[in-house]
Design a protein around this motif. Structure first.
Motif, PDB file in Angstrom:
ATOM      1  N   LEU A  11       0.829  -1.211   0.000  1.00 59.43           N
ATOM      2  CA  LEU A  11       0.000   0.000   0.000  1.00 59.43           C
ATOM      3  C   LEU A  11       0.861   1.258   0.000  1.00 59.43           C
ATOM      4  N   VAL A  12       1.899   1.281   0.812  1.00 58.37           N
ATOM      5  CA  VAL A  12       2.780   2.457   0.857  1.00 58.37           C
ATOM      6  C   VAL A  12       3.446   2.669  -0.504  1.00 58.37           C
ATOM      7  N   GLY A  13       3.963   1.599  -1.101  1.00 60.11           N
ATOM      8  CA  GLY A  13       4.572   1.701  -2.425  1.00 60.11           C
ATOM      9  C   GLY A  13       3.586   2.212  -3.461  1.00 60.11           C
ATOM     10  N   LEU A  14       2.366   1.731  -3.387  1.00 59.73           N
ATOM     11  CA  LEU A  14       1.330   2.150  -4.334  1.00 59.73           C
ATOM     12  C   LEU A  14       0.976   3.620  -4.153  1.00 59.73           C
ATOM     13  N   VAL A  15       0.853   4.077  -2.922  1.00 59.62           N
ATOM     14  CA  VAL A  15       0.544   5.491  -2.662  1.00 59.62           C
ATOM     15  C   VAL A  15       1.660   6.378  -3.212  1.00 59.62           C
ATOM     16  N   VAL A  16       2.899   6.000  -2.945  1.00 56.41           N
ATOM     17  CA  VAL A  16       4.040   6.780  -3.453  1.00 56.41           C
ATOM     18  C   VAL A  16       4.016   6.801  -4.978  1.00 56.41           C
ATOM     19  N   GLN A  17       3.777   5.660  -5.572  1.00 54.76           N
ATOM     20  CA  GLN A  17       3.743   5.567  -7.034  1.00 54.76           C
ATOM     21  C   GLN A  17       2.620   6.423  -7.614  1.00 54.76           C
ATOM     22  N   CYS A  18       1.431   6.328  -7.054  1.00 56.42           N
ATOM     23  CA  CYS A  18       0.285   7.082  -7.584  1.00 56.42           C
ATOM     24  C   CYS A  18       0.471   8.588  -7.402  1.00 56.42           C
ATOM     25  N   LEU A  19       0.901   8.993  -6.221  1.00 56.54           N
ATOM     26  CA  LEU A  19       1.146  10.423  -6.000  1.00 56.54           C
ATOM     27  C   LEU A  19       2.222  10.925  -6.948  1.00 56.54           C
ATOM     28  N   GLY A  20       3.300  10.166  -7.079  1.00 53.40           N
ATOM     29  CA  GLY A  20       4.370  10.558  -7.988  1.00 53.40           C
ATOM     30  C   GLY A  20       3.891  10.668  -9.423  1.00 53.40           C
ATOM     31  N   ALA A  21       3.051   9.738  -9.836  1.00 53.77           N
ATOM     32  CA  ALA A  21       2.569   9.753 -11.216  1.00 53.77           C
ATOM     33  C   ALA A  21       1.830  11.043 -11.537  1.00 53.77           C
ATOM     34  N   PHE A  22       1.068  11.542 -10.596  1.00 52.77           N
ATOM     35  CA  PHE A  22       0.274  12.737 -10.874  1.00 52.77           C
ATOM     36  C   PHE A  22       0.971  14.028 -10.453  1.00 52.77           C
ATOM     37  N   LEU A  23       2.008  13.943  -9.619  1.00 49.51           N
ATOM     38  CA  LEU A  23       2.722  15.151  -9.193  1.00 49.51           C
ATOM     39  C   LEU A  23       4.016  15.388  -9.970  1.00 49.51           C
ATOM     40  N   VAL A  24       4.646  14.314 -10.455  1.00 50.61           N
ATOM     41  CA  VAL A  24       5.958  14.429 -11.077  1.00 50.61           C
ATOM     42  C   VAL A  24       5.904  14.247 -12.595  1.00 50.61           C
ATOM     43  N   THR A  25       5.025  13.400 -13.062  1.00 50.28           N
ATOM     44  CA  THR A  25       4.934  13.136 -14.510  1.00 50.28           C
ATOM     45  C   THR A  25       3.771  13.940 -15.100  1.00 50.28           C
ATOM     46  N   PRO A  26       3.676  13.980 -16.417  1.00 52.84           N
ATOM     47  CA  PRO A  26       2.564  14.700 -17.049  1.00 52.84           C
ATOM     48  C   PRO A  26       1.265  13.893 -17.123  1.00 52.84           C
ATOM     49  N   ALA A  27       1.082  12.928 -16.235  1.00 52.63           N
ATOM     50  CA  ALA A  27      -0.092  12.050 -16.291  1.00 52.63           C
ATOM     51  C   ALA A  27      -1.397  12.837 -16.207  1.00 52.63           C
ATOM     52  N   TRP A  28      -1.465  13.800 -15.304  1.00 55.98           N
ATOM     53  CA  TRP A  28      -2.720  14.545 -15.153  1.00 55.98           C
ATOM     54  C   TRP A  28      -3.035  15.333 -16.417  1.00 55.98           C
ATOM     55  N   ARG A  29      -2.038  15.995 -16.971  1.00 57.49           N
ATOM     56  CA  ARG A  29      -2.236  16.790 -18.191  1.00 57.49           C
ATOM     57  C   ARG A  29      -2.649  15.893 -19.364  1.00 57.49           C
ATOM     58  N   LEU A  30      -2.041  14.715 -19.449  1.00 55.04           N
ATOM     59  CA  LEU A  30      -2.291  13.838 -20.584  1.00 55.04           C
ATOM     60  C   LEU A  30      -3.542  12.972 -20.430  1.00 55.04           C
ATOM     61  N   LEU A  31      -3.832  12.550 -19.225  1.00 54.17           N
ATOM     62  CA  LEU A  31      -4.947  11.624 -18.999  1.00 54.17           C
ATOM     63  C   LEU A  31      -6.164  12.281 -18.369  1.00 54.17           C
ATOM     64  N   GLY A  32      -5.944  13.362 -17.620  1.00 53.92           N
ATOM     65  CA  GLY A  32      -7.047  14.048 -16.956  1.00 53.92           C
ATOM     66  C   GLY A  32      -7.677  13.182 -15.881  1.00 53.92           C
ATOM     67  N   PRO A  33      -8.899  13.540 -15.475  1.00 50.38           N
ATOM     68  CA  PRO A  33      -9.581  12.802 -14.409  1.00 50.38           C
ATOM     69  C   PRO A  33      -9.800  11.319 -14.729  1.00 50.38           C
ATOM     70  N   SER A  34      -9.931  10.981 -16.001  1.00 52.04           N
ATOM     71  CA  SER A  34     -10.142   9.565 -16.340  1.00 52.04           C
ATOM     72  C   SER A  34      -8.918   8.725 -15.987  1.00 52.04           C
TER      73      SER A  34
END
Length: 144
Positions: A92-115
């Motif tokens: 769970l800790v690894g997953l939280v770090v990974q998910c937060l990083g994906a949306f804070l560090v990479t362009p995932a939010w810009r490219l994928l949006g809420p979906s």
């Protein structure tokens, strides 16, 4: 002195086997991502290529901890071991770090949006369920 172990319901074994299968799928996806050749990366959708290129190494470590922790937690359930909860917590800790990083560090939010949140939310829900289930199993005496 004898130790009394509570009987485990059939659902315990079903959940443990499904947890292992689910986490093995995650481990397979991790291995495929880590071993992807340049040709395989080139065949990915452009959004995924851009996100992968922007993913720092520490996020890959978190991803590995999440899937390996999940596999070991599921094995712990199957072996009826108390340490299953520790590995589900690591997952769970690894997953939280990974998910937060994906949306804070990479362009995932810009490219994928809420979906783009659908899969992380599902993964977090499953990880939380498995940790909670392992803790309840330990409290009921199903784990040693």
């Amino acid at each position: 002195m004898t130790t009394v172990v509570a009987s485990r319901p059939t659902s315990y074994w079903i959940i443990a086997v499904l947890a292992l299968l689910w986490n093995l799928i995650g481990l397979t996806m991790f291995c495929l991502t880590m071993a992807a050749t340049p040709e395989q990366v080139a065949a990915m959708p452009s959004e995924h290529r851009e996100i992968l290129a922007a993913t720092p190494g520490w996020m890959q470590v978190a991803y590995g901890a999440a899937v390996i922790g999940g596999v070991l937690g599921a094995i712990g359930l199957l072996l009826r071991k108390r340490w299953a909860t520790t590995f589900f917590l690591l997952s769970l800790v690894g997953l939280v770090v990974q998910c937060l990083g994906a949306f804070l560090v990479t362009p995932a939010w810009r490219l994928l949006g809420p979906s783009g949140l659908a899969m992380p939310v599902l993964l977090l829900a499953i990880a939380l369920f498995l940790l909670s289930y392992a803790r309840r199993a330990a409290a009921r005496g199903w784990l040693r």
